[in-house]
Design a protein around this motif. Sequence first.
Motif, mmCIF file in Angstrom:
data_model
loop_
_atom_site.group_PDB
_atom_site.id
_atom_site.type_symbol
_atom_site.label_atom_id
_atom_site.label_comp_id
_atom_site.label_asym_id
_atom_site.label_seq_id
_atom_site.Cartn_x
_atom_site.Cartn_y
_atom_site.Cartn_z
ATOM 1 N N SER A 216 22.137 -2.959 -57.625
ATOM 2 C CA SER A 216 22.017 -4.358 -57.208
ATOM 3 C C SER A 216 22.659 -4.545 -55.840
ATOM 4 N N GLY A 217 22.135 -5.486 -55.089
ATOM 5 C CA GLY A 217 22.697 -5.810 -53.782
ATOM 6 C C GLY A 217 22.159 -4.969 -52.640
ATOM 7 N N MET A 218 21.277 -4.005 -52.934
ATOM 8 C CA MET A 218 20.722 -3.160 -51.886
ATOM 9 C C MET A 218 19.417 -3.755 -51.345
ATOM 10 N N LYS A 219 19.186 -3.550 -50.045
ATOM 11 C CA LYS A 219 17.948 -3.981 -49.402
ATOM 12 C C LYS A 219 17.515 -2.917 -48.406
ATOM 13 N N ALA A 220 16.213 -2.851 -48.178
ATOM 14 C CA ALA A 220 15.659 -1.905 -47.202
ATOM 15 C C ALA A 220 14.903 -2.674 -46.137
ATOM 16 N N TYR A 221 15.056 -2.241 -44.881
ATOM 17 C CA TYR A 221 14.433 -2.939 -43.757
ATOM 18 C C TYR A 221 13.729 -1.952 -42.836
ATOM 19 N N THR A 222 12.660 -2.409 -42.221
ATOM 20 C CA THR A 222 12.101 -1.735 -41.058
ATOM 21 C C THR A 222 12.489 -2.536 -39.819
ATOM 22 N N ILE A 223 12.439 -1.891 -38.663
ATOM 23 C CA ILE A 223 12.661 -2.594 -37.396
ATOM 24 C C ILE A 223 11.282 -2.830 -36.787
ATOM 25 N N THR A 224 10.896 -4.084 -36.677
ATOM 26 C CA THR A 224 9.516 -4.418 -36.304
ATOM 27 C C THR A 224 9.356 -4.806 -34.843
ATOM 28 N N THR A 225 10.427 -5.245 -34.195
ATOM 29 C CA THR A 225 10.324 -5.679 -32.797
ATOM 30 C C THR A 225 11.536 -5.224 -32.008
ATOM 31 N N VAL A 226 11.323 -4.968 -30.739
ATOM 32 C CA VAL A 226 12.399 -4.664 -29.802
ATOM 33 C C VAL A 226 12.240 -5.598 -28.603
ATOM 34 N N ASN A 227 13.227 -6.451 -28.377
ATOM 35 C CA ASN A 227 13.215 -7.380 -27.254
ATOM 36 C C ASN A 227 14.280 -6.935 -26.264
ATOM 37 N N GLU A 228 13.862 -6.160 -25.261
ATOM 38 C CA GLU A 228 14.821 -5.596 -24.314
ATOM 39 C C GLU A 228 15.462 -6.677 -23.443
#
Length: 391
Positions: free
Chosen positions: A195-207
């Motif tokens: 419990s309490g775990m989440k998974a993410y992708t990185i979808t955008t990069v704003n330089e």
Amino acid sequence: MTKKTIFAIALACISGLTAHAQLKGDGYYRIQNVKTGRYMTLCDRHSRGANSHSTQVDAGALQTKKLWSDIESDPGSVFYIKKVNGEEYNILAQGIDMHQLINYYVRITRTNDGQSYRFWQTNGTTLYLSDENTKNAGKDNSFVKTAGADTRDWKIIPLDNNGDNHLGLTPKVQANNGKYYTTYLAGFPFSLQSSGMKAYTITTVNESQGMVGYQEINGDVPANTPVVIECSSADGKNNLIQPLLSTSNNITGKNMLTGVYFNVGDWISGHYNYVEYNTEKQRLLSTNATGELVFNTSDASITSVRVVDDESYWVRVLPHNSAYIAATASTPTELKVVDNTTAGVSHITTDATKTGDIYTLTGIKVRSKATSTAGLPQGIYVFNGKKVVVE
């Protein structure tokens, strides 16, 4: 034994090296040497084949590690073993299907009254997988070979997140929100069990704004998907993930993370497969001076491997089964991690040079012919075709 057959065995060694000790049918297992106590882990996908002066086969792509802290989070130490027929098995690890790769199977038989197993193949000469226990005797790390009668017996231990042989993630950083994070790449699909775990992708990069946007994955994480994992605690046993046979879940949208599978530089076995650390081309998960979660040029997670070529030297490399953001000359040294809805947002609250209507993100007009966002409630708005934040 033909050269082709020996080479096939070598590839089987590097891809497979996983047998069932307490073999309970098809499933995920760890393999531990009876004598040395070291566990197998797949650290490379290459082999030099057979030694032309002997019947030994290069199996050094399989490292062996004794410390549980080196194994607990390592997906390379988790092998899926599937029985084909008789004593022949197909083995999968680190996204590599041995049979598809070399059209060859590994044989597994029980020994010591079923208390241990041996991995082998034969074509006139029987070759067993064993743990290198000569040059590295007593050390925590070594590699697999095909010579050594005293170290050819292995335990095959079913993966069990309800017991000691669990797969749990050890986070790399703790942010100022009190949460723990790590990047991760596995060759199998998996679910988050604790419990309490989440998974993410990185979808955008704003330089221009110095930020990257994340998007939470709803459901299982597909195989070969580099991700950022939000963990439950600093202790791996509280951050359990469960390898799956398959998943129908798909990742929608672009994932800006680049995964790293291997980190091996073993001058004794001669296996080298790594991604060199480069501050001009990579941004790694870390925290900044105020504890915010960022991708930057911190070397806190960097390790070193020894390479022996014409000379001996050390190379700084990225951790195995981790991920980074590819950088260019225009990428800031620090990129703050934010929700993807704000990653493309300019943090400007006024624009006196233009007038225009102001809308919420749901399309509701909140101000007409405006020259400023001043006085609006906190939130994100669309003003003159741009997203702006009112803080």
